[in-house]
Design a protein around this motif. Structure first.
Motif, PDB file in Angstrom:
ATOM      1  N   LYS A  10      15.850 -18.463   0.578  1.00  0.00           N
ATOM      2  CA  LYS A  10      15.611 -17.552   1.700  1.00  0.00           C
ATOM      3  C   LYS A  10      16.791 -17.573   2.680  1.00  0.00           C
ATOM      4  CE  LYS A  10      12.060 -16.571   5.214  1.00  0.00           C
ATOM      5  NZ  LYS A  10      12.883 -16.686   6.428  1.00  0.00           N
ATOM      6  N   LEU A  11      17.279 -18.757   3.005  1.00  0.00           N
ATOM      7  CA  LEU A  11      18.379 -18.883   3.953  1.00  0.00           C
ATOM      8  C   LEU A  11      19.669 -18.259   3.421  1.00  0.00           C
ATOM      9  CD1 LEU A  11      17.770 -22.574   5.119  1.00  0.00           C
ATOM     10  CD2 LEU A  11      17.457 -20.512   6.503  1.00  0.00           C
ATOM     11  N   ILE A  12      19.979 -18.537   2.170  1.00  0.00           N
ATOM     12  CA  ILE A  12      21.209 -18.009   1.564  1.00  0.00           C
ATOM     13  C   ILE A  12      21.148 -16.494   1.458  1.00  0.00           C
ATOM     14  CG2 ILE A  12      22.568 -17.947  -0.572  1.00  0.00           C
ATOM     15  CD1 ILE A  12      21.666 -20.906  -0.962  1.00  0.00           C
ATOM     16  N   LYS A  13      20.008 -16.001   1.018  1.00  0.00           N
ATOM     17  CA  LYS A  13      19.827 -14.558   0.841  1.00  0.00           C
ATOM     18  C   LYS A  13      19.972 -13.833   2.181  1.00  0.00           C
ATOM     19  CE  LYS A  13      16.262 -13.690  -1.628  1.00  0.00           C
ATOM     20  NZ  LYS A  13      14.834 -13.474  -1.991  1.00  0.00           N
ATOM     21  N   GLU A  14      19.330 -14.349   3.204  1.00  0.00           N
ATOM     22  CA  GLU A  14      19.380 -13.702   4.525  1.00  0.00           C
ATOM     23  C   GLU A  14      20.794 -13.732   5.102  1.00  0.00           C
ATOM     24  OE1 GLU A  14      16.469 -15.734   6.846  1.00  0.00           O
ATOM     25  OE2 GLU A  14      14.758 -14.613   5.993  1.00  0.00           O
ATOM     26  N   TYR A  15      21.510 -14.820   4.898  1.00  0.00           N
ATOM     27  CA  TYR A  15      22.881 -14.909   5.412  1.00  0.00           C
ATOM     28  C   TYR A  15      23.771 -13.874   4.735  1.00  0.00           C
ATOM     29  CZ  TYR A  15      27.341 -16.828   6.952  1.00  0.00           C
ATOM     30  OH  TYR A  15      28.585 -16.968   7.526  1.00  0.00           O
ATOM     31  N   LEU A  48      32.142 -22.007  -9.233  1.00  0.00           N
ATOM     32  CA  LEU A  48      30.747 -22.057  -8.789  1.00  0.00           C
ATOM     33  C   LEU A  48      30.105 -23.401  -9.118  1.00  0.00           C
ATOM     34  CD1 LEU A  48      29.345 -18.471  -9.402  1.00  0.00           C
ATOM     35  CD2 LEU A  48      28.927 -19.880  -7.391  1.00  0.00           C
ATOM     36  N   ASN A  49      30.263 -23.858 -10.353  1.00  0.00           N
ATOM     37  CA  ASN A  49      29.753 -25.186 -10.679  1.00  0.00           C
ATOM     38  C   ASN A  49      30.467 -26.242  -9.848  1.00  0.00           C
ATOM     39  OD1 ASN A  49      27.892 -24.275 -12.504  1.00  0.00           O
ATOM     40  ND2 ASN A  49      29.018 -24.858 -14.327  1.00  0.00           N
ATOM     41  N   GLY A  50      31.732 -25.974  -9.504  1.00  0.00           N
ATOM     42  CA  GLY A  50      32.465 -26.883  -8.635  1.00  0.00           C
ATOM     43  C   GLY A  50      31.810 -27.014  -7.275  1.00  0.00           C
ATOM     44  N   LEU A  51      31.277 -25.914  -6.748  1.00  0.00           N
ATOM     45  CA  LEU A  51      30.573 -25.970  -5.471  1.00  0.00           C
ATOM     46  C   LEU A  51      29.359 -26.888  -5.557  1.00  0.00           C
ATOM     47  CD1 LEU A  51      30.575 -22.292  -4.135  1.00  0.00           C
ATOM     48  CD2 LEU A  51      31.686 -24.269  -3.095  1.00  0.00           C
ATOM     49  N   PHE A  52      28.620 -26.781  -6.661  1.00  0.00           N
ATOM     50  CA  PHE A  52      27.444 -27.639  -6.826  1.00  0.00           C
ATOM     51  C   PHE A  52      27.864 -29.101  -6.936  1.00  0.00           C
ATOM     52  CE2 PHE A  52      24.235 -29.930  -9.242  1.00  0.00           C
ATOM     53  CZ  PHE A  52      23.084 -29.595  -8.561  1.00  0.00           C
ATOM     54  N   VAL A  53      28.914 -29.367  -7.711  1.00  0.00           N
ATOM     55  CA  VAL A  53      29.399 -30.741  -7.872  1.00  0.00           C
ATOM     56  C   VAL A  53      29.846 -31.308  -6.528  1.00  0.00           C
ATOM     57  CG1 VAL A  53      31.240 -32.152  -8.874  1.00  0.00           C
ATOM     58  CG2 VAL A  53      30.040 -30.493 -10.296  1.00  0.00           C
ATOM     59  N   ALA A  54      30.612 -30.506  -5.761  1.00  0.00           N
ATOM     60  CA  ALA A  54      31.094 -30.969  -4.456  1.00  0.00           C
ATOM     61  C   ALA A  54      29.932 -31.258  -3.511  1.00  0.00           C
ATOM     62  CB  ALA A  54      32.031 -29.928  -3.851  1.00  0.00           C
ATOM     63  N   GLY A  55      28.961 -30.330  -3.468  1.00  0.00           N
ATOM     64  CA  GLY A  55      27.824 -30.517  -2.579  1.00  0.00           C
ATOM     65  C   GLY A  55      26.948 -31.689  -2.986  1.00  0.00           C
ATOM     66  N   ARG A  56      26.598 -31.754  -4.279  1.00  0.00           N
ATOM     67  CA  ARG A  56      25.663 -32.782  -4.725  1.00  0.00           C
ATOM     68  C   ARG A  56      26.283 -34.181  -4.671  1.00  0.00           C
ATOM     69  NH1 ARG A  56      20.609 -32.156  -6.884  1.00  0.00           N
ATOM     70  NH2 ARG A  56      20.728 -30.293  -5.561  1.00  0.00           N
ATOM     71  N   VAL A  74      23.030 -26.871   1.369  1.00  0.00           N
ATOM     72  CA  VAL A  74      21.747 -26.700   0.680  1.00  0.00           C
ATOM     73  C   VAL A  74      21.748 -27.358  -0.697  1.00  0.00           C
ATOM     74  CG1 VAL A  74      21.245 -24.556   1.899  1.00  0.00           C
ATOM     75  CG2 VAL A  74      22.347 -24.451  -0.340  1.00  0.00           C
ATOM     76  N   SER A  75      22.949 -27.612  -1.261  1.00  0.00           N
ATOM     77  CA  SER A  75      23.008 -28.244  -2.581  1.00  0.00           C
ATOM     78  C   SER A  75      23.315 -29.730  -2.497  1.00  0.00           C
ATOM     79  CB  SER A  75      24.058 -27.550  -3.460  1.00  0.00           C
ATOM     80  OG  SER A  75      25.347 -27.634  -2.887  1.00  0.00           O
ATOM     81  N   ALA A  76      23.395 -30.271  -1.262  1.00  0.00           N
ATOM     82  CA  ALA A  76      23.790 -31.673  -1.097  1.00  0.00           C
ATOM     83  C   ALA A  76      22.808 -32.635  -1.751  1.00  0.00           C
ATOM     84  CB  ALA A  76      23.949 -32.010   0.388  1.00  0.00           C
ATOM     85  N   ASP A  77      21.521 -32.335  -1.690  1.00  0.00           N
ATOM     86  CA  ASP A  77      20.553 -33.251  -2.297  1.00  0.00           C
ATOM     87  C   ASP A  77      19.254 -32.517  -2.568  1.00  0.00           C
ATOM     88  OD1 ASP A  77      20.112 -35.978  -3.194  1.00  0.00           O
ATOM     89  OD2 ASP A  77      18.578 -36.085  -1.644  1.00  0.00           O
ATOM     90  N   HIS A  78      18.509 -33.018  -3.530  1.00  0.00           N
ATOM     91  CA  HIS A  78      17.193 -32.454  -3.827  1.00  0.00           C
ATOM     92  C   HIS A  78      16.221 -33.565  -4.167  1.00  0.00           C
ATOM     93  CE1 HIS A  78      14.688 -29.049  -5.813  1.00  0.00           C
ATOM     94  NE2 HIS A  78      14.489 -29.112  -4.514  1.00  0.00           N
ATOM     95  N   GLY A  79      16.357 -34.681  -3.441  1.00  0.00           N
ATOM     96  CA  GLY A  79      15.426 -35.782  -3.634  1.00  0.00           C
ATOM     97  C   GLY A  79      15.874 -36.752  -4.720  1.00  0.00           C
TER      98      GLY A  79
END
Length: 314
Positions: free
Chosen positions: A205-210, A274-282, A113-118
């Motif tokens: 929504k997806l993260i919260k539900e999981y 946590l910021n590492g997760l965003f860096v890895a994904g993005r 979900v953090s891989a890209d945002h346009g």
């Protein structure tokens, strides 16, 4: 002249002459100097275990010695045969633990979900501009990654810290919001430019539900959602955003998955994972934008004049 009887007697004759010279006082013997100590051979001593060389680096996450690479003690062949996935490899290398399957799936979900945002966000924009300037992949990727900070993607650590500290204190959501307002601090993880409770972000929504379905307990997520109910009454867009949702859920995961105690979980979060997760994904998305621009053969980017407000008279 002193001539020995034969060649074999030359030593005796030398000793005889020397003794006479000493007895007559011609030669005064001096004490022998100490025999110099020869250092033992380093390789030999190390092989016998007599000495060790101080290490310049200490590493506890991987080992490339021997026949097979291992991650946190797990041979790479075992990691592949067990199909632990990217989330499992990340858990071994970042946390030195084999996390439960639902936990590694959550990590992979966060990466997705953090891989890209346009292309419009600052990191992707920088990557695209660098790619169009003819820079190589690593340079363009770094250009995008260097925009990550408190205003773009780097709020996860701080959001986690704010929410979990309030939960640990037993602070009520209303009191927390009031305190943040009194201290004139932004609540990290709250707020979106366009999304509201009626127009939610599907990623949240997806993260919260999981998390609600698979985690054993979610006190930090519950707290963040209660905060959202208060902040959205002030302004509709002050929702729990994807950064805040990931942060809250990740704290709950680390504290409830059984792999860490609270102190260990807190330390890992404080270390910036946590910021590492965003860096890895993005990074996945930034590399995608780099490849896309090269595939499209886009030329050097120049920002249009009509989109710049020139205020030279100030």
């Amino acid at each position: 002249a002193h001539v020995p009887r034969s060649f074999d007697a030359i030593g005796e004759k030398i000793y005889e002459v020397y003794s006479n010279l000493v007895s007559t006082g011609v030669i005064i013997p001096l004490p022998e100097p100490p025999v110099p100590k020869i250092p033992m051979d380093y390789n030999w001593a190390k092989r016998l275990g007599l000495i060790r060389k101080p290490a310049n680096f200490i590493s506890s996450i991987s080992d490339d010695r021997g026949d097979e690479l291992s991650y946190a003690g797990t041979p790479i062949s075992e990691a592949i045969s067990a199909d632990i996935g990217v989330g499992g490899v990340l858990s071994l290398l970042w946390f030195r633990r084999r996390l439960p399957l639902y936990a590694t799936h959550f990590i992979e979900m966060v990466l997705m979900v953090s891989a890209d945002h346009g292309p419009a966000v600052s990191g992707a924009h920088n990557t695209i501009v660098a790619a169009r300037a003819g820079k190589d992949l690593v340079s363009a990727l770094c250009s995008g990654l260097l925009t990550i900070g408190p205003r773009f993607g780097g709020a996860l650590d701080e959001a986690a810290s704010m929410f979990m500290t309030a939960v640990d204190r037993g602070e009520e959501p209303a009191a927390f919001v009031a305190r943040m307002g009194k201290e004139k601090k932004l609540i990290m993880g709250i707020g979106h430019r366009i999304r509201t409770l009626q127009n939610p972000d599907m990623r949240v929504k997806l993260i919260k539900e999981y998390a609600q379905k698979h985690f054993t307990r979610t006190p930090v997520l519950d707290f963040a959602m209660a905060v959202e109910q208060i902040t959205t009454k002030k302004k509709a867009t002050l929702i729990l955003n994807v950064d805040g949702c990931i942060a809250a859920c990740f704290v709950d995961l680390m504290r409830s998955c059984g792999a860490f105690d609270v102190a260990e979980a807190n330390e890992l979060i404080a270390n910036g994972c946590l910021n590492g997760l965003f860096v890895a994904g993005r990074s996945i998305g930034f590399i995608g934008h780099f490849i896309d621009q090269n595939r499209l053969k886009q030329g050097l980017y120049r920002h249009p004049w009509d989109d710049i407000s020139y205020q030279t008279g100030l």
